[in-house]
Motif scaffolding. Structure first.
Motif, PDB file in Angstrom:
ATOM      1  N   ALA A 417       0.757  -1.133   0.136  1.00  0.00           N
ATOM      2  CA  ALA A 417      -0.007  -0.024  -0.264  1.00  0.00           C
ATOM      3  C   ALA A 417       0.905   1.194   0.168  1.00  0.00           C
ATOM      4  N   PRO A 418       0.589   2.298  -0.709  1.00  0.00           N
ATOM      5  CA  PRO A 418       1.429   3.552  -0.791  1.00  0.00           C
ATOM      6  C   PRO A 418       1.380   4.098   0.901  1.00  0.00           C
ATOM      7  N   SER A 419       2.554   4.789   0.901  1.00  0.00           N
ATOM      8  CA  SER A 419       2.996   5.122   2.505  1.00  0.00           C
ATOM      9  C   SER A 419       1.857   6.554   2.970  1.00  0.00           C
ATOM     10  N   GLY A 420       1.368   5.860   4.012  1.00  0.00           N
ATOM     11  CA  GLY A 420       0.446   6.941   4.598  1.00  0.00           C
ATOM     12  C   GLY A 420      -0.982   6.919   4.130  1.00  0.00           C
ATOM     13  N   SER A 421      -1.385   5.690   3.388  1.00  0.00           N
ATOM     14  CA  SER A 421      -2.619   5.470   3.024  1.00  0.00           C
ATOM     15  C   SER A 421      -3.517   4.954   4.209  1.00  0.00           C
ATOM     16  N   PHE A 422      -3.064   4.084   5.080  1.00  0.00           N
ATOM     17  CA  PHE A 422      -3.996   3.254   6.067  1.00  0.00           C
ATOM     18  C   PHE A 422      -4.235   4.323   7.016  1.00  0.00           C
ATOM     19  N   PHE A 423      -5.670   4.614   7.334  1.00  0.00           N
ATOM     20  CA  PHE A 423      -6.214   5.415   8.495  1.00  0.00           C
ATOM     21  C   PHE A 423      -6.013   6.944   8.066  1.00  0.00           C
ATOM     22  N   LYS A 424      -6.069   7.106   6.638  1.00  0.00           N
ATOM     23  CA  LYS A 424      -5.490   8.601   6.258  1.00  0.00           C
ATOM     24  C   LYS A 424      -6.592   9.432   6.519  1.00  0.00           C
ATOM     25  N   VAL A 425      -6.319  10.665   7.221  1.00  0.00           N
ATOM     26  CA  VAL A 425      -7.542  11.609   7.564  1.00  0.00           C
ATOM     27  C   VAL A 425      -8.133  11.844   6.382  1.00  0.00           C
ATOM     28  N   GLY A 426      -9.520  11.967   6.650  1.00  0.00           N
ATOM     29  CA  GLY A 426     -10.455  12.390   5.490  1.00  0.00           C
ATOM     30  C   GLY A 426     -10.958  11.137   4.706  1.00  0.00           C
ATOM     31  N   THR A 427     -10.536   9.968   4.921  1.00  0.00           N
ATOM     32  CA  THR A 427     -10.865   8.548   4.246  1.00  0.00           C
ATOM     33  C   THR A 427     -11.617   8.147   5.019  1.00  0.00           C
ATOM     34  N   GLY A 428     -12.754   7.129   4.647  1.00  0.00           N
ATOM     35  CA  GLY A 428     -13.954   6.711   5.264  1.00  0.00           C
ATOM     36  C   GLY A 428     -14.754   6.062   4.405  1.00  0.00           C
ATOM     37  N   LEU A 429     -16.008   6.189   4.693  1.00  0.00           N
ATOM     38  CA  LEU A 429     -17.320   6.157   3.733  1.00  0.00           C
ATOM     39  C   LEU A 429     -18.202   7.031   3.227  1.00  0.00           C
ATOM     40  N   ASP A 430     -18.277   7.289   2.155  1.00  0.00           N
ATOM     41  CA  ASP A 430     -19.363   7.928   1.530  1.00  0.00           C
ATOM     42  C   ASP A 430     -20.744   7.185   1.277  1.00  0.00           C
ATOM     43  N   GLU A 431     -21.868   7.793   1.741  1.00  0.00           N
ATOM     44  CA  GLU A 431     -23.010   6.824   1.799  1.00  0.00           C
ATOM     45  C   GLU A 431     -24.055   7.576   1.187  1.00  0.00           C
ATOM     46  N   ALA A 432     -24.684   7.022   0.181  1.00  0.00           N
ATOM     47  CA  ALA A 432     -26.218   7.409  -0.227  1.00  0.00           C
ATOM     48  C   ALA A 432     -27.034   6.337  -0.274  1.00  0.00           C
ATOM     49  N   TYR A 433     -28.307   6.705   0.078  1.00  0.00           N
ATOM     50  CA  TYR A 433     -29.184   5.587   0.195  1.00  0.00           C
ATOM     51  C   TYR A 433     -30.645   6.327  -0.350  1.00  0.00           C
ATOM     52  N   ARG A 434     -31.622   5.442  -0.820  1.00  0.00           N
ATOM     53  CA  ARG A 434     -32.607   5.707  -1.471  1.00  0.00           C
ATOM     54  C   ARG A 434     -33.819   4.923  -1.159  1.00  0.00           C
ATOM     55  N   MET A 435     -34.753   5.285  -0.712  1.00  0.00           N
ATOM     56  CA  MET A 435     -36.082   4.499  -0.654  1.00  0.00           C
ATOM     57  C   MET A 435     -37.285   5.065  -1.036  1.00  0.00           C
ATOM     58  N   LYS A 436     -38.234   4.282  -1.636  1.00  0.00           N
ATOM     59  CA  LYS A 436     -39.496   4.732  -2.031  1.00  0.00           C
ATOM     60  C   LYS A 436     -40.617   3.588  -1.643  1.00  0.00           C
ATOM     61  N   ASN A 437     -41.614   4.373  -0.675  1.00  0.00           N
ATOM     62  CA  ASN A 437     -42.661   3.422  -0.001  1.00  0.00           C
ATOM     63  C   ASN A 437     -43.981   3.998  -0.463  1.00  0.00           C
ATOM     64  N   THR A 438     -44.629   2.759  -0.924  1.00  0.00           N
ATOM     65  CA  THR A 438     -46.144   3.116  -1.406  1.00  0.00           C
ATOM     66  C   THR A 438     -46.881   2.162  -0.779  1.00  0.00           C
ATOM     67  N   ALA A 439     -48.010   2.502   0.056  1.00  0.00           N
ATOM     68  CA  ALA A 439     -48.930   1.730   0.948  1.00  0.00           C
ATOM     69  C   ALA A 439     -50.269   2.232   0.626  1.00  0.00           C
ATOM     70  N   TRP A 440     -51.223   1.204   0.827  1.00  0.00           N
ATOM     71  CA  TRP A 440     -52.679   1.560   0.837  1.00  0.00           C
ATOM     72  C   TRP A 440     -53.435   0.553   1.636  1.00  0.00           C
ATOM     73  N   SER A 441     -54.482   0.913   2.225  1.00  0.00           N
ATOM     74  CA  SER A 441     -55.419   0.182   3.315  1.00  0.00           C
ATOM     75  C   SER A 441     -56.757   0.384   3.033  1.00  0.00           C
ATOM     76  N   ILE A 442     -57.568  -0.690   3.226  1.00  0.00           N
ATOM     77  CA  ILE A 442     -59.203  -0.413   3.578  1.00  0.00           C
ATOM     78  C   ILE A 442     -59.247  -0.979   4.833  1.00  0.00           C
ATOM     79  N   PHE A 443     -59.928  -0.233   5.550  1.00  0.00           N
ATOM     80  CA  PHE A 443     -59.955  -0.547   7.040  1.00  0.00           C
ATOM     81  C   PHE A 443     -61.701  -0.061   7.270  1.00  0.00           C
ATOM     82  N   GLY A 444     -62.155  -0.784   8.654  1.00  0.00           N
ATOM     83  CA  GLY A 444     -63.154  -0.441   9.115  1.00  0.00           C
ATOM     84  C   GLY A 444     -63.669  -1.431  10.175  1.00  0.00           C
ATOM     85  N   THR A 445     -64.805  -0.977  10.890  1.00  0.00           N
ATOM     86  CA  THR A 445     -65.250  -1.515  12.053  1.00  0.00           C
ATOM     87  C   THR A 445     -66.894  -1.495  11.972  1.00  0.00           C
ATOM     88  N   VAL A 446     -67.397  -2.614  12.467  1.00  0.00           N
ATOM     89  CA  VAL A 446     -69.079  -2.472  12.743  1.00  0.00           C
ATOM     90  C   VAL A 446     -69.400  -2.841  13.936  1.00  0.00           C
TER      91      VAL A 446
END
Length: 861
Positions: A417-446
């Motif tokens: 590995a290049p010298s200075g690359s392990f645990f280098k400042v500013g490195t880590g994870l860049d994360e992006a997540y997406r979620m779409k949720n669609t729901a419908w229901s029919i409900f009732g009481t008697v």
């Protein structure tokens, strides 16, 4: 608390009130006469055959309840905990609840404000102007609320605009320079149109001190505005429009050091002094290297239309909500710059539509029929990056794990590995997540009235829920990308095996009970060359025999420091990136009026919550999918199995209850057995959150609350909840098989006792004194801690003893002045504990809020 409401309520958020009916009355005690809409019909609490606790506006005012966290002191079956940011609050009812810390998890406890579902937990109540009451419905509520809630519902109700001109203004000042201000005005625009406009401001200095940054932390800074229009063009039609905006910009949330592990010595050395307060987790003294930030915007609007069709009432509620949260936290909770950034930017857009038709026939049969539509988009960008000190910190960890044989520089050279690359400042994870949720229901009481006193009810809710999600997570952590088992490193591993064998052999020969140091090895070789030669030969033979043995890999201890490995993103060819859930929940209930003052009921009900998605860095392929990925040669280095999503929760409850109302007393009693199959457990493991299903969790419980008015003006209340929870089966928890154990954080006994005394002087001036006490029996805070034996988690307990009080003088001209205090005894306890981030052997925890007190001036006109 149930039966403790001191203000009778006659305006309904979910059902239109008759024109001209008053919105609020006086401060006289009415016990179970309070009107609620828990059943989607306006009924007295006495006549509502549901386990529901009601906290009135007067209770909230007298107890100085500022937000939903404070509400638990009045409702024993409810538990609320603040987690790592102002946007993360976890609600638990009867021991069931989840949803915080992960935008892909909907809470098991649903929060509704004026009939509109709030899908995430950044909800406030104390800052809501013209708050009328809070209803806490316990148990699954699928057949009454279109959006399923498998554990319960918190329904917050505010006052509608009035056709009589009026308003109020309130200012409060407390310790920590706390300033809260609220103002509202309401009145007619025309004979058929009324309005209300309100605003609130809430600011407080931090109650904790950061000794490294020399500043107070855990401050409060939030404000909001809310406007309403009420159109009543005819006696049959009512249209209520609500628009609101609120903003949070504050520093939150501190975590104290609960257990100081071996890494504390390293972080102390890095900063040249204390890096944590290692001796007192309750001191509110912390050490960070940058201030955590929380910027949260929450806004939206709703339109409720109520149309009276005679014996039928039609209700439509349309709403759009937007939550935008931008947070960054010094999540290592030390003054060393280990984690330089832990940011989350989350945007949630939610649209809901509910339509209900409710009958009011004179005959024996009445019904409620509804439809519900839910559409939500979640976008999240997160990052976790190494700080300036992490390379030195990682170097110390590697030296300790290898007995001094290795350091970061040696590893970089040996692994190419290049010298200075392990645990280098500013490195880590860049994360992006997406979620779409669609729901419908029919409900009732008697409802079917068999007799004047016996009513049988049946209800159902059919739900379809669809989620689609994706990830785009990129690791720049060079060390975590290395496969330490790779064949290319075999010579290096063989050399380490040889060196380790020599050091161990020399140490044994010298009787050291440890491996010898390099100096000791050299000295022994010079003094005992023959013996040393034998040790070296044996060490080389052992190294040759084990060079391809994964279990003997001398680099294995270093795998624990590969904190942020490459991600296997979705969508891909091996895993589904969507969930499709269908469910039919139903309920049966019998309610019987024993006398005019005593009602009993029995209920069986089921509930449902759809699959939840793990939108976090611990989102990993299921075991079966991982096998296919590996077989296809597509695995990234250090890829392990986990959970991308958790399957649905299915709940059921058996419950019997009794409600009594007399001239001077009221009581409510419920006995229940409630369970959830597939409970979605979300546990922090030190670097991320693991989302897994418990096969079954159940609770047997008894709930009692009552009030008595022994003399004029005095109202005494008592609410007690007994819970006996357990994991019936939980084989794949983050801590192994914990089947048969008691879930953490759920006290066996919770009690709220209070009293309010109102004295009216000649001329109409009133003095109101209120005190309440909240108790929770000792309970284990967390089920387990990764890297610790079970005994450590079992030793961490929480017990709550909290005293609150207020005194108010209400003059006849609408002016009120008072003093108040919460947690007056300054009781201290930990709300949550968790493994310290990237610090094996250390534990962090969130302490409760200390004593607060202040003065309030209020004017109503």
């Amino acid at each position: 608390m149930l039966c403790a409401a001191t203000t009778p309520v006659y305006a309904f958020a979910q059902d239109a009130a008759p024109a001209g009916e008053p919105a609020a009355a006086s401060d006289v005690d009415y016990g179970n006469d309070i009107i609620v809409t828990a059943s989607k019909r306006s009924q007295t609490l006495q006549d509502t055959p549901i386990a529901v606790s009601v906290t009135s506006a007067a209770d909230i005012q007298n107890s100085a309840i500022r937000d939903l966290i404070d509400l638990q002191s009045a409702v024993p079956s409810l538990r609320v905990s603040q987690l790592q940011s102002s946007a993360n609050t976890n609600f638990i009812i009867r021991g069931f609840g989840n949803g915080a810390n992960n935008a892909g998890i909907e809470p098991s406890v649903g929060v509704f404000i004026d009939g509109v579902y709030r899908s995430r937990s950044a909800a406030q109540i104390g800052d809501l102007p013209n708050l009328e009451r809070v209803e806490v419905l316990r148990g699954p509520q699928s057949t009454l609320f279109g959006k399923n809630a498998s554990a319960g519902v918190i329904s917050i109700v505010t006052q509608k605009p009035q056709f009589d001109f009026g308003g109020s203004a309130e200012v409060s000042y407390g310790n920590y320079d706390a300033i809260t201000a609220k103002a509202s005005i309401t009145g007619p625009i025309s004979e058929t149109i009324a309005f209300s406009l309100a605003g609130n401001f809430n600011r407080r200095d931090g109650y904790a001190q950061d000794l490294n940054l020399d500043t107070d932390v855990n401050d409060r800074n939030r404000w909001g505005v809310r406007g309403q229009l009420l159109f009543e063009p005819t006696d049959a039609l009512s249209i209520r429009l609500i628009g609101d905006y609120d903003k949070i910009d504050e520093n939150c949330c501190i975590a104290g050091n609960v257990i100081a592990g071996p890494t504390i010595g390293i972080t102390n050395a890095l900063v040249g002094g204390p890096s944590v307060d290692a001796n007192n987790p309750f001191s509110y003294n912390v050490y960070n290297n940058f201030l955590s930030s929380n910027e949260i915007e929450n806004y939206g609007g709703s339109a409720q239309i109520d149309y009276d069709l005679g014996n039928l009432a039609l209700t439509s509620i349309t709403a759009y909500r937007k939550v935008q949260a931008d947070t960054n936290q010094d999540s290592d909770f030390t003054s060393a710059d280990l984690i330089g950034e832990k940011s989350d930017k989350v945007g949630i857009d939610t649209f809901t539509q509910e339509i209900r038709l409710t009958s009011d026939f004179d005959g024996p049969v009445n019904f409620l029929l509804g439809g519900y539509y839910f559409h939500e988009k979640v976008k999240q960008q997160s990052a976790i990056k190494f700080g300036d000190d992490f390379r030195d910190y990682g170097n110390a960890l590697i030296q300790g794990a290898s007995g001094g044989l290795l350091n970061v520089g040696v590893l970089e050279g040996a692994l190419g590995a290049p010298s200075g690359s392990f645990f280098k400042v500013g490195t880590g994870l860049d994360e992006a997540y997406r979620m779409k949720n669609t729901a419908w229901s029919i409900f009732g009481t008697v409802d079917f009235e068999v007799t004047d006193r016996l009513t049988l009810s049946a209800g159902a809710n059919y739900t379809q829920d669809r989620k689609r999600f994706s990830t785009d997570v990129v690791s720049s952590d060079a060390f975590s990308k290395v496969n330490l088992d790779a064949g290319a490193y075999a010579p290096f591993r063989n050399q380490l095996l040889f060196q380790g064998g020599v050091a161990a052999g020399v140490g044994q020969a010298l009787g050291l009970n440890r491996a010898a140091t390099a100096a000791e090895v050299n000295a022994f070789a010079g003094a005992n060359p023959v013996a040393f030669g034998g040790i070296a030969t044996a060490a080389q033979t052992n190294a040759n025999n084990n060079q391809n043995n994964p279990a003997a890999n001398p680099l294995n201890p270093l795998k624990a420091f590969q904190f942020l490995p490459d991600f296997f993103n979705l969508p891909n060819a091996f895993e589904p990136n969507r969930t499709r859930d269908n469910d039919l929940a139903w309920s049966l209930r019998a309610a019987y009026e024993v006398t005019d003052t005593v009602n009993v009921y029995a209920t069986y009900a089921t509930g449902f919550k759809a699959s939840s998605v793990n939108l976090s860095r611990e989102s990993r392929p299921l075991a079966a999918d991982l096998a296919a990925i590996v077989a296809a040669g597509q695995a990234t280095p250090n890829l392990t199995s986990g959970t991308r999503f958790a399957t649905p929760e299915e709940s059921e409850v058996y419950e019997i209850g009794l409600k009594g109302q007399w001239s001077v007393a009221a009581l409510n009693l419920a006995v229940f057995k409630q369970s959830i199959k597939g409970f979605q457990s979300n546990v922090f493991n030190g670097t991320g959150f693991e989302l897994v299903n418990a096969e079954k969790q159940s609770t047997f419980g008894i709930e009692f609350d009552g009030s008595v008015r022994p003399v004029q003006g005095l109202n005494l209340t008592l609410a007690v909840t007994y819970l006996d929870p357990k994991y019936d089966k939980f084989t794949n928890s983050s801590f192994g098989d914990i089947s048969g154990t008691m879930p953490a954080g759920i006290p066996e006994l919770t009690m709220a006792v209070g009293g309010t005394y109102t004295h009216e002087f000649a001329g109409g001036t009133r003095a109101i004194f209120h005190a309440d006490y909240h108790y929770e029996s000792p309970v284990q805070i967390v089920e387990g801690l990764n890297g610790f034996p079970p005994s450590v988690a079992q030793s961490l307990k929480r017990e709550v003893n909290q005293l609150n009080a207020s005194f108010t003088l209400a003059l006849t001209n609408g002016l009120e002045v008072g003093v108040w205090g919460r947690n007056l005894t300054n009781a201290k306890y930990l709300t949550t504990v968790f493994p310290a981030v990237a610090q094996s052997g250390s534990v962090s925890g969130y302490p409760n809020q200390p004593r607060t007190y202040g003065v309030t001036g209020r004017f109503k006109f």
